[in-house]
Design a protein around this motif. Structure first.
Motif, PDB file in Angstrom:
ATOM      1  N   HIS A  83      29.416 -41.175 -52.725  1.00  0.00           N
ATOM      2  CA  HIS A  83      29.796 -41.325 -51.313  1.00  0.00           C
ATOM      3  C   HIS A  83      28.570 -41.190 -50.402  1.00  0.00           C
ATOM      4  N   PHE A  84      27.760 -40.150 -50.646  1.00  0.00           N
ATOM      5  CA  PHE A  84      26.626 -39.896 -49.753  1.00  0.00           C
ATOM      6  C   PHE A  84      25.377 -40.694 -50.141  1.00  0.00           C
ATOM      7  N   ALA A  85      25.500 -41.565 -51.139  1.00  0.00           N
ATOM      8  CA  ALA A  85      24.416 -42.491 -51.461  1.00  0.00           C
ATOM      9  C   ALA A  85      24.622 -43.812 -50.720  1.00  0.00           C
ATOM     10  N   LYS A  86      25.704 -43.870 -49.903  1.00  0.00           N
ATOM     11  CA  LYS A  86      25.988 -45.093 -49.149  1.00  0.00           C
ATOM     12  C   LYS A  86      25.362 -45.020 -47.764  1.00  0.00           C
ATOM     13  N   SER A  87      25.016 -46.176 -47.224  1.00  0.00           N
ATOM     14  CA  SER A  87      24.492 -46.255 -45.869  1.00  0.00           C
ATOM     15  C   SER A  87      25.662 -46.444 -44.930  1.00  0.00           C
ATOM     16  N   ASP A  88      26.054 -45.388 -44.247  1.00  0.00           N
ATOM     17  CA  ASP A  88      27.260 -45.477 -43.425  1.00  0.00           C
ATOM     18  C   ASP A  88      27.241 -44.338 -42.410  1.00  0.00           C
ATOM     19  N   HIS A  89      27.449 -44.666 -41.165  1.00  0.00           N
ATOM     20  CA  HIS A  89      27.381 -43.620 -40.139  1.00  0.00           C
ATOM     21  C   HIS A  89      28.696 -42.877 -39.952  1.00  0.00           C
ATOM     22  N   THR A  90      29.719 -43.271 -40.723  1.00  0.00           N
ATOM     23  CA  THR A  90      30.997 -42.550 -40.610  1.00  0.00           C
ATOM     24  C   THR A  90      31.254 -41.769 -41.902  1.00  0.00           C
ATOM     25  N   LEU A  91      30.173 -41.382 -42.575  1.00  0.00           N
ATOM     26  CA  LEU A  91      30.284 -40.740 -43.886  1.00  0.00           C
ATOM     27  C   LEU A  91      31.154 -39.486 -43.885  1.00  0.00           C
ATOM     28  N   PHE A  92      31.188 -38.767 -42.772  1.00  0.00           N
ATOM     29  CA  PHE A  92      31.908 -37.489 -42.757  1.00  0.00           C
ATOM     30  C   PHE A  92      33.357 -37.623 -42.293  1.00  0.00           C
ATOM     31  N   ASP A  93      33.795 -38.844 -41.952  1.00  0.00           N
ATOM     32  CA  ASP A  93      35.126 -39.010 -41.364  1.00  0.00           C
ATOM     33  C   ASP A  93      36.242 -38.430 -42.229  1.00  0.00           C
ATOM     34  N   ASN A  94      36.185 -38.659 -43.540  1.00  0.00           N
ATOM     35  CA  ASN A  94      37.254 -38.171 -44.422  1.00  0.00           C
ATOM     36  C   ASN A  94      36.755 -37.124 -45.404  1.00  0.00           C
TER      37      ASN A  94
END
Ligand SMILES: Cc1cc2nc3c(=O)[nH]c(=O)nc-3n(C[C@H](O)[C@H](O)[C@H](O)COP(=O)(O)O)c2cc1C
Length: 157
Positions: A83-94
């Motif tokens: 999950h945290f190896a992805k480039s995404d600014h909403t990583l903490f949403d869920n």
């Protein structure tokens, strides 16, 4: 000149644990990045380090953060690493998390955590080395997630 693919493959022969390094960016958004470059540096003062790629979308957040946390993953947390190896600014949403005394996200069910204050940052090639002074830490007696030869692994009993 060295062959980069072979170099990378050779580096992968050094087995490591897996961490998610967390901080909060200048706008107050939580950030997390999977990193296996974590290492201990010094006992007195207590220092640790990790490396962040200059191409990381969250580079500025980590360069500017006064505090960060190293979350060392357990063998049950392969999905957290992916999950945290992805480039995404909403990583903490869920993603369930607590906040440390220093205002940094902490992930549950980890094998160890280090609350750090940024101590030094060194510009090194295509990465920055981020050194943290450990302000607090905790650990649990559970098995670690490992990374070896480009793949997740586990300790064989
Ligand atoms: C096992 C593993 C270890 C990694 N270690 C690091 C690392 O030490 N430093 C780093 O910058 N990226 C590392 N990465 C890659 C980052 O997690 C990934 O590039 C990043 O999350 C992508 O998002 P970003 O561009 O928003 O940073 C690792 C990835 C994996 C799967």
């Amino acid at each position: 000149m060295i062959d980069l693919q072979s170099f990378r493959r050779c580096l992968g022969k050094f087995s490591t644990g897996v961490t998610v390094v967390t901080c909060v960016d200048a706008k107050g958004n939580p950030c997390g990045i999977t990193a296996n470059s974590f290492s201990s540096v010094s006992l007195e003062p207590p220092l640790v380090l990790w490396n962040i790629a200059k191409v990381s979308n969250s580079l500025d957040a980590y360069l500017e953060a006064e505090y960060f946390a190293i979350n060392v993953l357990a063998d049950t947390q392969l999905d957290v690493s992916s999950h945290f190896a992805k480039s995404d600014h909403t990583l903490f949403d869920n993603i369930q998390h607590d906040m440390s005394a220093f205002g940094v996200p902490l992930l549950p069910d980890t094998i160890a955590q280090f609350d750090c204050q940024t101590y030094a940052i060194h510009d090194c090639g295509d990465h920055h080395i981020i050194v943290g002074e450990v302000l607090d830490f905790r650990s649990a007696d559970v098995a670690p997630l490992l990374f070896f030869s480009g793949q997740y692994s586990e300790i064989k009993p």
